[in-house]
Design a protein around this motif. Structure first.
Motif, PDB file in Angstrom:
ATOM      1  N   GLU A 208       1.518  -0.850   3.918  1.00  0.00           N
ATOM      2  CA  GLU A 208       1.470   0.430   4.638  1.00  0.00           C
ATOM      3  C   GLU A 208       2.853   1.013   4.847  1.00  0.00           C
ATOM      4  O   GLU A 208       3.077   2.209   4.627  1.00  0.00           O
ATOM      5  CB  GLU A 208       0.772   0.222   5.981  1.00  0.00           C
ATOM      6  N   ARG A 211       4.293   2.329   1.575  1.00  0.00           N
ATOM      7  CA  ARG A 211       3.634   3.584   1.160  1.00  0.00           C
ATOM      8  C   ARG A 211       4.248   4.786   1.871  1.00  0.00           C
ATOM      9  O   ARG A 211       4.514   5.823   1.246  1.00  0.00           O
ATOM     10  CB  ARG A 211       2.137   3.512   1.458  1.00  0.00           C
ATOM     11  N   GLY A 219      -0.263   2.089  -1.143  1.00  0.00           N
ATOM     12  CA  GLY A 219       0.607   0.924  -1.157  1.00  0.00           C
ATOM     13  C   GLY A 219      -0.279  -0.301  -1.273  1.00  0.00           C
ATOM     14  O   GLY A 219      -1.170  -0.488  -0.442  1.00  0.00           O
ATOM     15  N   ALA A 237      -4.351   3.004   1.632  1.00  0.00           N
ATOM     16  CA  ALA A 237      -4.619   4.228   0.869  1.00  0.00           C
ATOM     17  C   ALA A 237      -5.548   5.111   1.691  1.00  0.00           C
ATOM     18  O   ALA A 237      -6.758   5.128   1.465  1.00  0.00           O
ATOM     19  CB  ALA A 237      -5.234   3.903  -0.486  1.00  0.00           C
ATOM     20  N   LEU A 304       3.383   0.826  -5.744  1.00  0.00           N
ATOM     21  CA  LEU A 304       3.448   2.082  -4.994  1.00  0.00           C
ATOM     22  C   LEU A 304       3.153   3.253  -5.947  1.00  0.00           C
ATOM     23  O   LEU A 304       4.068   3.893  -6.471  1.00  0.00           O
ATOM     24  CB  LEU A 304       4.837   2.238  -4.362  1.00  0.00           C
TER      25      LEU A 304
END
Length: 525
Positions: A208, A211, A219, A237, A304
Motif C-alpha cells: 500500500e 503504491r 501495489g 488496488a 507497481l
C-alpha cells in the motif's frame, strides 16, 4: 530585413522577454514551471498555439506535452497527443536544432495533423537544454500576422536558455522532495513493521505504501511458490477488482527467471509485453517489479503497475523505488526476527507456567486424592452412607480437576498463532471458539493417549461431531455449563476398542427437561 531593422522590431518586445525570463524561475514546482514556459513563449512570439514536449532520453520520444492555446474541448477532440517519434515534432527530438518553417504542409518531414486538430501552417521550434542534456522542445505554430521571423527565433532561444536553468532548478527541487517522500515512506513502513504486525499485514503495508509513493494503480507483493512460480500474496488496488490476490506466474514464464534471480524488471506496457502471462496484465501499462531481498535472501517481489496510457516511470522513479524495496525487505526480515524472538519468549513463559502447574498443583491434587481415597476405604465399614458418598464425590471432583489442569497445561504448550495439528489441540480450539458464543468456556477432559491412539479419519469425524454438539448446545435456552469428555480407552458395544466423545450441557430441551447428553463413538481402527 537589415540588421538595424531586425533590432528595431525586436526592441519593443525586450520588456516582454525580460518579464518572461523572470517569470519562468518564480516557481519550483516542475509542472507549473513547464506550463508557464509554454504560455510565456506563446505570448512572446504572438503565436496562436504552443506546446512544450518533455523528452524521455531512454525512449527517444515525448513522454509529456504541455500546451497553450488549445481549449479543453479541442484537446478532447484531438484525442491522444503525439509521442514525437515522427513528423516535425520528431525531427526536433532526433536532431535538437532550432527549426523555423513558413509553411508546415510544404515540408517533407511533416506527416499531417490528426483528425479534429486545428489548422497549423507556420512553425517554430527550439530545444530546451538543462546543462548538456536536452530536456524537451518548445513548439509554436500559427503566428498572428504572418510567418515567424528570425527575431522570434532569437527571442525564443533566449527564453529557452533561461527555461533550461529554471527547469534544472525545479527538477532538482522535485527530485529532492520525491526522495524525501520515499525516505519518509520507508521509515514509516519500518516503524510500523517493528511494532508487531502480522506477516500478512506487513506485506500489505509495504504494498500500500509503495503504491501511494509511486502513484501506481496497484501495489502487489509476490512470493515464490513450491511449484517454482510466484504468487501474488498481498495487493493494494482500491480501484480494481479484488481478484488480484492469488494470481500466479507459472513456471516457464519469461519474466520469472529474472524475478526469482532477484533482478528488477521494468515494463513499458504490461498488457502487450510478451514476458507477461497473467490474466490481470491487460489492466495495466507501465510497471516495475522490484526484488525484496536482504542478505542474499529473496523474500519476494514488489510490483507497481500503472494504468494503461499513464506516464512511464523515470530513471529517478526506478532508483528511489528500488531503494525503498531494499529498505522494506530489510524491515520485513527484522520484523520476522523480532516476531520469532517474541514468540520464543511466549513459549518459554508458557513452558514455565505449565511446569509450575504440573510440579506444584497437579502433584498436590494427586496426593490429596490419594489421601481421600485411603480415608474412604478405611471408613467403608465404620462410616455412614452419606459420609462415603461425600468422600466419593470429593475424589471424583479432584480427579476431574486434575484432568482439567492437565488440559490447561497442554493448551499452554500449543503455539499461540499456529493452527493445532493434534487431536487435543483441535478439540481445545473448537471449545475455545464455542466459548466466545456461549459466554463461557466449556470444560474439557481427555482420558487415555488421545493423540497416539486416535488417527485419521476418526479424529476428523470426532471434531465434526464435537462442533455439531456445541452448536446444538448453543441453541438451547439457559445453558450455563458444557462438559466435554474425550475417552480413547472406551469399549464399544461389540467389544472393540474405540474412542467416545461425550458432550453434556444443562440447557433446556424442547420437551421442558433440563440437561442433554450427546454421545458419539467410533472404533480406533
Amino acid at each position: 530585413m537589415s540588421e538595424a531593422e531586425s533590432q528595431d522590431s525586436a526592441a519593443p518586445r525586450l520588456p516582454m522577454l525580460l518579464q518572461a525570463v523572470l517569470g519562468v524561475g518564480t516557481d519550483l514546482e516542475l509542472r507549473t514551471t513547464l506550463q508557464h514556459i509554454v504560455e510565456s513563449a506563446t505570448e512572446l512570439t504572438d503565436a496562436r498555439y504552443g506546446a512544450l514536449g518533455v523528452i524521455d532520453p531512454e525512449r527517444d520520444a515525448l513522454t509529456d506535452l504541455f500546451t497553450s492555446g488549445l481549449s479543453d474541448a479541442e484537446r478532447e477532440q484531438i484525442g491522444r497527443l503525439p509521442d514525437g517519434r515522427t513528423g516535425l515534432l520528431g525531427a526536433l527530438v532526433h536532431d535538437p536544432q532550432p527549426l523555423r518553417i513558413d509553411d508546415r504542409e510544404s515540408d517533407a518531414r511533416s506527416v499531417g495533423l490528426p483528425p479534429g486538430h486545428p489548422p497549423m501552417r507556420s512553425f517554430l521550434g527550439v530545444p530546451i537544454r538543462v546543462h548538456t542534456e536536452v530536456f524537451g522542445n518548445l513548439y509554436l505554430t500559427e503566428k498572428r500576422g504572418g510567418p515567424f521571423t528570425e527575431d522570434d527565433l532569437a527571442l525564443l532561444r533566449v527564453l529557452a536558455a533561461q527555461a533550461g536553468i529554471a527547469i534544472g532548478n525545479a527538477r532538482l527541487y522535485e527530485t529532492v522532495r520525491l526522495r524525501e517522500r520515499w525516505i519518509e515512506g520507508a521509515a514509516t513502513v519500518t516503524t510500523s513493521l517493528l511494532t508487531g504486525e502480522t506477516a500478512a499485514d506487513a506485506l500489505m503495508k509495504v504494498a500500500e505504501r509503495a503504491r501511494l509513493l509511486a502513484d501506481a494503480a496497484a501495489g502487489v507483493v509476490l512470493q515464490p511458490t513450491a511449484a517454482g512460480g510466484m504468487e501474488i500474496v498481498a495487493a493494494s488496488a482500491p480501484d480494481d477488482p479484488d481478484d488480484i490476490v492469488g494470481t500466479t506466474i507459472e513456471p516457464g514464464s519469461p519474466v520469472l527467471v529474472q524475478l526469482l534471480g532477484g533482478e528488477p524488471v521494468f515494463l513499458e506496457d504490461s498488457a502487450t509485453d510478451p514476458r507477461m502471462t497473467t490474466h490481470v496484465r491487460s489492466r495495466f501499462g507501465p510497471s516495475m517489479m522490484l526484488p525484496l531481498q536482504s542478505g542474499g535472501k529473496l523474500i519476494g517481489t514488489l510490483a507497481l503497475p500503472r494504468r494503461r496510457g499513464a506516464r512511464p516511470y523515470t530513471a529517478v522513479d526506478r532508483l528511489l523505488a528500488g531503494q525503498f524495496a531494499s529498505q522494506a525487505a530489510l524491515a520485513l526480515v527484522l520484523a520476522d526476527a523480532q516476531h520469532n524472538r517474541e514468540q520464543l519468549a511466549v513459549y518459554e513463559d508458557r513452558d514455565r507456567i505449565a511446569r509450575d502447574l504440573h510440579d506444584l498443583v497437579v502433584q498436590r491434587l494427586f496426593a490429596t486424592e490419594m489421601m481421600l481415597e485411603s480415608t474412604r476405604r478405611k471408613a467403608e465399614k465404620a462410616a455412614a452412607d452419606d459420609t462415603d458418598e461425600m468422600l466419593t464425590r470429593a475424589v471424583d471432583e479432584l480427579d476431574s480437576t486434575i484432568q482439567e489442569v492437565r488440559t490447561a497445561i497442554f493448551a499452554l504448550q500449543q503455539p499461540p498463532a499456529d493452527a493445532p495439528t493434534t487431536l487435543r489441540g483441535r478439540v481445545l480450539r473448537e471449545t475455545a471458539g464455542a466459548g466466545a458464543l456461549l459466554g463461557f468456556r466449556p470444560s474439557v477432559r481427555f482420558e487415555g493417549a488421545v493423540d497416539t491412539l486416535v488417527g485419521e479419519p476418526v479424529d476428523t469425524q470426532l471434531v465434526a461431531a464435537l462442533r455439531s454438539a456445541l452448536a446444538a448446545a448453543h441453541r438451547r435456552a439457559g445453558v450455563s455449563s458444557v462438559r466435554v469428555v474425550v475417552d480413547s480407552g472406551a469399549e464399544l458395544p461389540d467389544g472393540r476398542p474405540g474412542v467416545r466423545l461425550t458432550v453434556v450441557d444443562n440447557g433446556m430441551r424442547d420437551d421442558g427437561i433440563r440437561g442433554t447428553t450427546l454421545t458419539w463413538q467410533a472404533p480406533l481402527h
